[in-house]
Write a protein that holds these residues in place. Structure first.
Motif, PDB file in Angstrom:
ATOM      1  N   MET A 127       4.139  20.181  42.893  1.00 44.39           N
ATOM      2  CA  MET A 127       2.920  19.545  42.406  1.00 44.39           C
ATOM      3  C   MET A 127       2.679  19.823  40.924  1.00 44.39           C
ATOM      4  O   MET A 127       2.020  19.031  40.229  1.00 44.39           O
ATOM      5  CB  MET A 127       1.715  20.009  43.220  1.00 44.39           C
ATOM      6  CG  MET A 127       1.640  19.441  44.631  1.00 44.39           C
ATOM      7  SD  MET A 127       1.513  17.604  44.670  1.00 44.39           S
ATOM      8  CE  MET A 127       3.223  17.178  45.061  1.00 44.39           C
ATOM      9  N   ARG A 130       4.024  16.833  38.921  1.00 46.40           N
ATOM     10  CA  ARG A 130       3.706  15.459  39.305  1.00 46.40           C
ATOM     11  C   ARG A 130       3.243  14.614  38.123  1.00 46.40           C
ATOM     12  O   ARG A 130       3.330  13.372  38.169  1.00 46.40           O
ATOM     13  CB  ARG A 130       2.659  15.455  40.408  1.00 46.40           C
ATOM     14  CG  ARG A 130       1.280  15.955  40.018  1.00 46.40           C
ATOM     15  CD  ARG A 130       0.367  16.016  41.231  1.00 46.40           C
ATOM     16  NE  ARG A 130      -0.997  16.389  40.904  1.00 46.40           N
ATOM     17  CZ  ARG A 130      -1.424  17.628  40.728  1.00 46.40           C
ATOM     18  NH1 ARG A 130      -0.557  18.629  40.849  1.00 46.40           N
ATOM     19  NH2 ARG A 130      -2.683  17.877  40.437  1.00 46.40           N
ATOM     20  N   HIS A 131       2.736  15.242  37.069  1.00 48.81           N
ATOM     21  CA  HIS A 131       2.290  14.503  35.890  1.00 48.81           C
ATOM     22  C   HIS A 131       3.291  14.618  34.735  1.00 48.81           C
ATOM     23  O   HIS A 131       2.943  14.369  33.575  1.00 48.81           O
ATOM     24  CB  HIS A 131       0.918  15.009  35.435  1.00 48.81           C
ATOM     25  CG  HIS A 131      -0.165  14.822  36.454  1.00 48.81           C
ATOM     26  ND1 HIS A 131      -0.411  13.613  37.067  1.00 48.81           N
ATOM     27  CD2 HIS A 131      -1.056  15.702  37.000  1.00 48.81           C
ATOM     28  CE1 HIS A 131      -1.409  13.748  37.922  1.00 48.81           C
ATOM     29  NE2 HIS A 131      -1.810  15.006  37.906  1.00 48.81           N
ATOM     30  N   GLN A 132       4.523  14.999  35.046  1.00 47.64           N
ATOM     31  CA  GLN A 132       5.571  15.105  34.029  1.00 47.64           C
ATOM     32  C   GLN A 132       6.760  14.251  34.452  1.00 47.64           C
ATOM     33  O   GLN A 132       7.767  14.763  34.950  1.00 47.64           O
ATOM     34  CB  GLN A 132       5.991  16.556  33.835  1.00 47.64           C
ATOM     35  CG  GLN A 132       4.845  17.475  33.428  1.00 47.64           C
ATOM     36  CD  GLN A 132       5.305  18.901  33.198  1.00 47.64           C
ATOM     37  OE1 GLN A 132       6.266  19.155  32.475  1.00 47.64           O
ATOM     38  NE2 GLN A 132       4.609  19.849  33.805  1.00 47.64           N
ATOM     39  N   PRO A 133       6.669  12.949  34.279  1.00 45.17           N
ATOM     40  CA  PRO A 133       7.711  12.032  34.784  1.00 45.17           C
ATOM     41  C   PRO A 133       9.089  12.286  34.196  1.00 45.17           C
ATOM     42  O   PRO A 133      10.100  11.956  34.830  1.00 45.17           O
ATOM     43  CB  PRO A 133       7.180  10.641  34.386  1.00 45.17           C
ATOM     44  CG  PRO A 133       6.193  10.901  33.298  1.00 45.17           C
ATOM     45  CD  PRO A 133       5.585  12.221  33.580  1.00 45.17           C
ATOM     46  N   LEU A 136      10.369  15.300  36.372  1.00 43.41           N
ATOM     47  CA  LEU A 136      10.279  15.191  37.826  1.00 43.41           C
ATOM     48  C   LEU A 136      11.603  14.845  38.510  1.00 43.41           C
ATOM     49  O   LEU A 136      11.932  15.451  39.535  1.00 43.41           O
ATOM     50  CB  LEU A 136       9.209  14.158  38.202  1.00 43.41           C
ATOM     51  CG  LEU A 136       8.821  14.106  39.681  1.00 43.41           C
ATOM     52  CD1 LEU A 136       8.338  15.472  40.157  1.00 43.41           C
ATOM     53  CD2 LEU A 136       7.745  13.053  39.916  1.00 43.41           C
TER      54      LEU A 136
END
Length: 265
Positions: A127, A130-133, A136
């Motif tokens: 998690m 999740r905001h680090q494409p 990821l």
């Protein structure tokens, strides 16, 4: 990030997979139903998601050491359940069907708590990205590789136990459970040291030159015996004490069961 993810996920998966494989193999060995297996997985996964979703509240409890204390409590609870399971395994083997619902319930709880403990760490780790494409894909690929290795090792132990001659199966399983149980208490001690509930001390030795903690062998030893390259005196004493209690309990159960089954003159 790929290699880092492999090591982190492998570390978390191995311990739960090893415990699960031993208990599943012993259920098959004693011809017990294994419906507890699926229930324990479902409970563990649900619990790990709930844990991860409430991480902030848990971490802030007890003056900021709530996570350490909860994890230590989980490890101690698993250790106590393994004491019960090992004793009931011996009783079932020597007396026939003996307190089977209690044995299956203890197995269910032990695996569920192990999956909750390790699964929550995996959930929290994944998690975080999740905001680090950009990162990821590598993280997920490493997670899948680590999980695959961990479950493969668990499967190896399962088939190893299933393939042993029957006269050695129970003994081998009890030895493995004793080592895993000792590792649980060692990890609990480490967490309590982090929470300042146990004293911090200098390490007794450093074996990282021989086996690095983050190597595959180190991770396997961590899952099996709670391997720590730089243990303190407190950690060492906790490990020895917990293993000794397990060995004494198993010896007493074996003696008591053999006396109960011996013919009366």
């Amino acid at each position: 990030m790929l290699l880092t993810s492999v090591i982190i996920i492998l570390r978390e998966v191995l311990e739960a997979a090893l415990l699960l494989s031993i208990l599943l193999a012993m259920s098959r060995f004693l011809n017990l139903r294994v419906r507890w297996f699926w229930a324990s997985l479902a409970m563990g996964v649900a619990g790990s998601i709930l844990y991860g979703a409430n991480l902030v509240a848990i971490s802030n409890a007890f003056d900021g050491v709530g996570q350490e204390l909860l994890n230590a409590g989980l490890q101690i609870a698993i250790y106590l359940l393994l004491l019960l399971i090992a004793a009931l395994l011996i009783a079932n083997r020597r007396r026939g069907a003996y307190k089977v619902p209690l044995l299956q319930g203890a197995m269910l709880l032990a695996v569920a708590l192990a999956v909750l403990r390790e699964g929550s760490e995996i959930y929290i780790y994944l998690m975080a990205f999740r905001h680090q494409p950009d990162l990821l894909p590598g993280v997920m690929a490493g997670a899948l590789l680590g999980a695959g290795i961990g479950f493969s090792v668990g499967a190896l132990f399962y088939y190893l136990l299933r393939g042993l001659p029957q006269q050695y199966t129970l003994l081998t399983a009890c030895v493995l459970l004793t080592l895993v149980a000792g590792g649980m208490t060692l990890q609990a001690a480490q967490l309590l040291i982090q929470a300042d509930w146990l004293p911090a001390q200098p390490p007794l030795w450093d074996s990282s030159v021989l086996v690095a903690e983050h190597s595959v062998v180190g991770q396997l030893l961590y899952a099996l015996v709670g391997y720590e390259a730089t243990p303190t005196l407190v950690e060492f004493l906790v490990y020895i004490a917990s293993v000794s209690v397990m060995v004494l309990l198993l010896g007493w159960m074996r003696y008591a069961s053999s006396k109960k089954n011996s013919p009366v003159a």
